[in-house]
Design a protein around this motif. Structure first.
Motif, PDB file in Angstrom:
ATOM      1  N   SER A  25      31.240  36.582  47.757  1.00  0.00           N
ATOM      2  CA  SER A  25      31.482  36.838  46.343  1.00  0.00           C
ATOM      3  C   SER A  25      32.862  36.353  45.928  1.00  0.00           C
ATOM      4  O   SER A  25      33.070  35.986  44.767  1.00  0.00           O
ATOM      5  CB  SER A  25      31.327  38.323  46.039  1.00  0.00           C
ATOM      6  N   ILE A  26      33.836  36.357  46.850  1.00  0.00           N
ATOM      7  CA  ILE A  26      35.184  35.873  46.531  1.00  0.00           C
ATOM      8  C   ILE A  26      35.125  34.397  46.166  1.00  0.00           C
ATOM      9  O   ILE A  26      35.688  33.958  45.161  1.00  0.00           O
ATOM     10  CB  ILE A  26      36.139  36.109  47.722  1.00  0.00           C
ATOM     11  N   GLN A  27      34.420  33.593  46.989  1.00  0.00           N
ATOM     12  CA  GLN A  27      34.304  32.166  46.709  1.00  0.00           C
ATOM     13  C   GLN A  27      33.556  31.912  45.401  1.00  0.00           C
ATOM     14  O   GLN A  27      33.926  31.040  44.610  1.00  0.00           O
ATOM     15  CB  GLN A  27      33.577  31.453  47.864  1.00  0.00           C
ATOM     16  N   MET A  28      32.513  32.686  45.162  1.00  0.00           N
ATOM     17  CA  MET A  28      31.745  32.495  43.932  1.00  0.00           C
ATOM     18  C   MET A  28      32.554  32.873  42.704  1.00  0.00           C
ATOM     19  O   MET A  28      32.514  32.191  41.676  1.00  0.00           O
ATOM     20  CB  MET A  28      30.452  33.315  44.002  1.00  0.00           C
ATOM     21  N   ASN A  29      33.329  33.949  42.798  1.00  0.00           N
ATOM     22  CA  ASN A  29      34.168  34.360  41.661  1.00  0.00           C
ATOM     23  C   ASN A  29      35.250  33.335  41.364  1.00  0.00           C
ATOM     24  O   ASN A  29      35.539  33.030  40.204  1.00  0.00           O
ATOM     25  CB  ASN A  29      34.804  35.718  41.951  1.00  0.00           C
ATOM     26  N   ALA A  30      35.870  32.785  42.431  1.00  0.00           N
ATOM     27  CA  ALA A  30      36.915  31.773  42.247  1.00  0.00           C
ATOM     28  C   ALA A  30      36.341  30.520  41.599  1.00  0.00           C
ATOM     29  O   ALA A  30      36.937  29.948  40.675  1.00  0.00           O
ATOM     30  CB  ALA A  30      37.564  31.440  43.590  1.00  0.00           C
ATOM     31  N   ALA A  31      35.174  30.091  42.077  1.00  0.00           N
ATOM     32  CA  ALA A  31      34.551  28.890  41.513  1.00  0.00           C
ATOM     33  C   ALA A  31      34.122  29.116  40.064  1.00  0.00           C
ATOM     34  O   ALA A  31      34.267  28.241  39.204  1.00  0.00           O
ATOM     35  CB  ALA A  31      33.358  28.476  42.367  1.00  0.00           C
ATOM     36  N   THR A  32      33.605  30.316  39.778  1.00  0.00           N
ATOM     37  CA  THR A  32      33.180  30.627  38.410  1.00  0.00           C
ATOM     38  C   THR A  32      34.366  30.625  37.450  1.00  0.00           C
ATOM     39  O   THR A  32      34.282  30.084  36.344  1.00  0.00           O
ATOM     40  CB  THR A  32      32.486  31.997  38.378  1.00  0.00           C
ATOM     41  N   THR A  33      35.484  31.216  37.884  1.00  0.00           N
ATOM     42  CA  THR A  33      36.693  31.223  37.053  1.00  0.00           C
ATOM     43  C   THR A  33      37.164  29.801  36.778  1.00  0.00           C
ATOM     44  O   THR A  33      37.500  29.454  35.640  1.00  0.00           O
ATOM     45  CB  THR A  33      37.808  32.025  37.748  1.00  0.00           C
ATOM     46  N   SER A  34      37.184  28.969  37.821  1.00  0.00           N
ATOM     47  CA  SER A  34      37.639  27.585  37.659  1.00  0.00           C
ATOM     48  C   SER A  34      36.724  26.805  36.730  1.00  0.00           C
ATOM     49  O   SER A  34      37.196  26.013  35.900  1.00  0.00           O
ATOM     50  CB  SER A  34      37.716  26.899  39.026  1.00  0.00           C
ATOM     51  N   MET A  35      35.411  27.018  36.835  1.00  0.00           N
ATOM     52  CA  MET A  35      34.470  26.313  35.959  1.00  0.00           C
ATOM     53  C   MET A  35      34.693  26.693  34.496  1.00  0.00           C
ATOM     54  O   MET A  35      34.668  25.836  33.613  1.00  0.00           O
ATOM     55  CB  MET A  35      33.030  26.635  36.373  1.00  0.00           C
ATOM     56  N   ARG A  36      34.921  27.977  34.255  1.00  0.00           N
ATOM     57  CA  ARG A  36      35.153  28.431  32.884  1.00  0.00           C
ATOM     58  C   ARG A  36      36.398  27.779  32.293  1.00  0.00           C
ATOM     59  O   ARG A  36      36.406  27.333  31.147  1.00  0.00           O
ATOM     60  CB  ARG A  36      35.280  29.950  32.856  1.00  0.00           C
ATOM     61  N   GLU A  37      37.452  27.687  33.086  1.00  0.00           N
ATOM     62  CA  GLU A  37      38.698  27.113  32.597  1.00  0.00           C
ATOM     63  C   GLU A  37      38.606  25.593  32.485  1.00  0.00           C
ATOM     64  O   GLU A  37      39.192  24.994  31.573  1.00  0.00           O
ATOM     65  CB  GLU A  37      39.850  27.508  33.528  1.00  0.00           C
ATOM     66  N   LEU A  38      37.870  24.957  33.395  1.00  0.00           N
ATOM     67  CA  LEU A  38      37.679  23.508  33.293  1.00  0.00           C
ATOM     68  C   LEU A  38      36.892  23.153  32.042  1.00  0.00           C
ATOM     69  O   LEU A  38      37.114  22.099  31.436  1.00  0.00           O
ATOM     70  CB  LEU A  38      36.961  22.983  34.536  1.00  0.00           C
ATOM     71  N   GLN A  39      35.976  24.029  31.635  1.00  0.00           N
ATOM     72  CA  GLN A  39      35.236  23.787  30.401  1.00  0.00           C
ATOM     73  C   GLN A  39      36.178  23.780  29.196  1.00  0.00           C
ATOM     74  O   GLN A  39      35.989  23.004  28.249  1.00  0.00           O
ATOM     75  CB  GLN A  39      34.149  24.855  30.219  1.00  0.00           C
ATOM     76  N   LYS A  40      37.219  24.622  29.230  1.00  0.00           N
ATOM     77  CA  LYS A  40      38.210  24.622  28.154  1.00  0.00           C
ATOM     78  C   LYS A  40      38.930  23.277  28.086  1.00  0.00           C
ATOM     79  O   LYS A  40      39.181  22.739  27.003  1.00  0.00           O
ATOM     80  CB  LYS A  40      39.221  25.750  28.362  1.00  0.00           C
ATOM     81  N   LYS A  41      39.245  22.724  29.264  1.00  0.00           N
ATOM     82  CA  LYS A  41      39.909  21.422  29.281  1.00  0.00           C
ATOM     83  C   LYS A  41      38.988  20.342  28.750  1.00  0.00           C
ATOM     84  O   LYS A  41      39.419  19.445  28.011  1.00  0.00           O
ATOM     85  CB  LYS A  41      40.367  21.085  30.696  1.00  0.00           C
ATOM     86  N   ILE A  42      37.708  20.400  29.118  1.00  0.00           N
ATOM     87  CA  ILE A  42      36.746  19.420  28.600  1.00  0.00           C
ATOM     88  C   ILE A  42      36.674  19.510  27.080  1.00  0.00           C
ATOM     89  O   ILE A  42      36.608  18.490  26.379  1.00  0.00           O
ATOM     90  CB  ILE A  42      35.361  19.643  29.239  1.00  0.00           C
ATOM     91  N   ASP A  43      36.698  20.725  26.549  1.00  0.00           N
ATOM     92  CA  ASP A  43      36.662  20.910  25.091  1.00  0.00           C
ATOM     93  C   ASP A  43      37.897  20.296  24.433  1.00  0.00           C
ATOM     94  O   ASP A  43      37.803  19.679  23.361  1.00  0.00           O
ATOM     95  CB  ASP A  43      36.568  22.392  24.743  1.00  0.00           C
ATOM     96  N   ILE A  44      39.070  20.463  25.058  1.00  0.00           N
ATOM     97  CA  ILE A  44      40.309  19.901  24.509  1.00  0.00           C
ATOM     98  C   ILE A  44      40.255  18.382  24.517  1.00  0.00           C
ATOM     99  O   ILE A  44      40.617  17.720  23.533  1.00  0.00           O
ATOM    100  CB  ILE A  44      41.526  20.414  25.312  1.00  0.00           C
ATOM    101  N   ILE A  45      39.787  17.800  25.633  1.00  0.00           N
ATOM    102  CA  ILE A  45      39.685  16.345  25.717  1.00  0.00           C
ATOM    103  C   ILE A  45      38.695  15.821  24.676  1.00  0.00           C
ATOM    104  O   ILE A  45      38.932  14.801  24.026  1.00  0.00           O
ATOM    105  CB  ILE A  45      39.264  15.925  27.139  1.00  0.00           C
ATOM    106  N   SER A  46      37.571  16.518  24.524  1.00  0.00           N
ATOM    107  CA  SER A  46      36.566  16.103  23.544  1.00  0.00           C
ATOM    108  C   SER A  46      37.142  16.120  22.134  1.00  0.00           C
ATOM    109  O   SER A  46      36.859  15.224  21.326  1.00  0.00           O
ATOM    110  CB  SER A  46      35.350  17.020  23.627  1.00  0.00           C
ATOM    111  N   ASN A  47      37.959  17.132  21.831  1.00  0.00           N
ATOM    112  CA  ASN A  47      38.594  17.202  20.513  1.00  0.00           C
ATOM    113  C   ASN A  47      39.569  16.048  20.312  1.00  0.00           C
ATOM    114  O   ASN A  47      39.655  15.477  19.212  1.00  0.00           O
ATOM    115  CB  ASN A  47      39.310  18.544  20.358  1.00  0.00           C
ATOM    116  N   ASN A  48      40.303  15.696  21.367  1.00  0.00           N
ATOM    117  CA  ASN A  48      41.207  14.538  21.284  1.00  0.00           C
ATOM    118  C   ASN A  48      40.430  13.263  20.986  1.00  0.00           C
ATOM    119  O   ASN A  48      40.818  12.463  20.124  1.00  0.00           O
ATOM    120  CB  ASN A  48      41.992  14.380  22.586  1.00  0.00           C
ATOM    121  N   ILE A  49      39.335  13.057  21.704  1.00  0.00           N
ATOM    122  CA  ILE A  49      38.548  11.833  21.531  1.00  0.00           C
ATOM    123  C   ILE A  49      37.958  11.760  20.123  1.00  0.00           C
ATOM    124  O   ILE A  49      37.948  10.696  19.495  1.00  0.00           O
ATOM    125  CB  ILE A  49      37.440  11.765  22.602  1.00  0.00           C
TER     126      ILE A  49
END
Length: 280
Positions: free
Chosen positions: A2-26
């Motif tokens: 569960s530790i690995q799954m929680n860490a990966a889930t947190t990272s995916m959520r935050e990476l989605q924020k970065k994708i949204d920022i890049i998409s807004n720039n484009i």
């Protein structure tokens, strides 16, 4: 697992924020005066495991004491990059650009003061008057050095501006006296405090007086205080500072990171399923 799954889930959520920022720039690559944003990451909470179950259970232990277990990565800050964009010459009298990364036009709407790099101005007739207002493409009033909306008679023939932001309005009647205004410019020393509010505008937290007091903002009259760092160009516009090639490269790299975190969740799920099949 569960530790690995929680860490990966947190990272995916935050990476989605970065994708949204890049998409807004484009999507704003052709927006006049747009400033690109960047997502900065830092480690999430790190758990240090020091307490052990007992020496009798530590026989053969190879992992170090004080084991540090991460919880993924989070977006720690969204940075506004104010580097100047390319210059587009238009030769239109109502197009203005600010040369200088820290300079912004001061505009007003419904009693609030905002800041913008978009100098594509228009004239808007005033109701029950022969005057016109100088406004932004969003309809906000452009302010002068006296903190008042710029307005002049509608029978103007020509508008001239120098690099110090002094506007000279000439009229069709040569006997009519010219009108002068001084553009009000905000020099913002901490651009990361700017908040996007839509319409290619920004605002600062708190009041403008508070920001002036703490040194974040300085209201500049270029005719009186001009060291050459901020200048006005008439007949030109500052385009977006988004580099499409750089943004697409960053988008591909971020998507690959996102996919890798998804695979990490899948692997952890497979291992949990394998553990459940082991019989004592």
């Amino acid at each position: 697992m569960s530790i690995q799954m929680n860490a990966a889930t947190t990272s995916m959520r935050e990476l989605q924020k970065k994708i949204d920022i890049i998409s807004n720039n484009i999507s704003n690559v052709n927006t006049t005066g747009y400033k690109r944003q960047e997502a900065n990451f830092s480690d999430a909470l790190v758990l240090t495991i020091e307490k052990q179950a007992g020496l009798q259970h530590e026989v053969g232990r190879q992992t170090p004491y004080g084991l540090r277990v991460g919880s993924g990565a989070i977006v720690s800050q969204t940075s506004l990059r104010t580097e100047q964009g390319s210059i587009q010459k238009t030769d239109r009298p109502l197009d203005f650009m600010i040369q200088g990364d820290s300079g912004f036009f001061r505009v007003a709407s419904e009693g609030n003061i905002y800041y913008t790099k978009d100098g594509s101005f228009q004239v808007q007739p005033r109701l029950n008057s022969n005057q016109v207002n100088l406004v932004t493409s969003s309809g906000d009033a452009v302010l002068d050095s006296n903190n008042r909306p710029i307005a002049f008679d509608g029978d103007y023939s020509d508008i001239k501006a120098d690099e110090n932001g002094t506007l000279v309005i000439s009229y069709r009647d040569p006997a009519k006296q010219q009108t002068q205004f001084q553009l009000s410019i905000a020099e913002i020393n901490l651009p990361n405090l700017l908040e996007k509010i839509g319409g290619n505008r920004y605002q600062l937290p708190g009041t403008e007086a508070q920001q002036v007091a703490n040194g974040t903002l300085q209201v500049v009259n270029l005719a009186e205080q001009n060291n050459g760092a901020i200048r006005i160009n008439q007949g030109s516009l500052e385009m977006s500072n988004v580099d499409l090639t750089e943004e697409m490269t960053e988008l591909i790299a971020t998507q690959r990171l996102f996919q890798s975190q998804g695979r990490a969740i899948s692997f952890a799920d497979d291992m949990m399923g394998l553990v459940n099949t082991i019989k004592g």
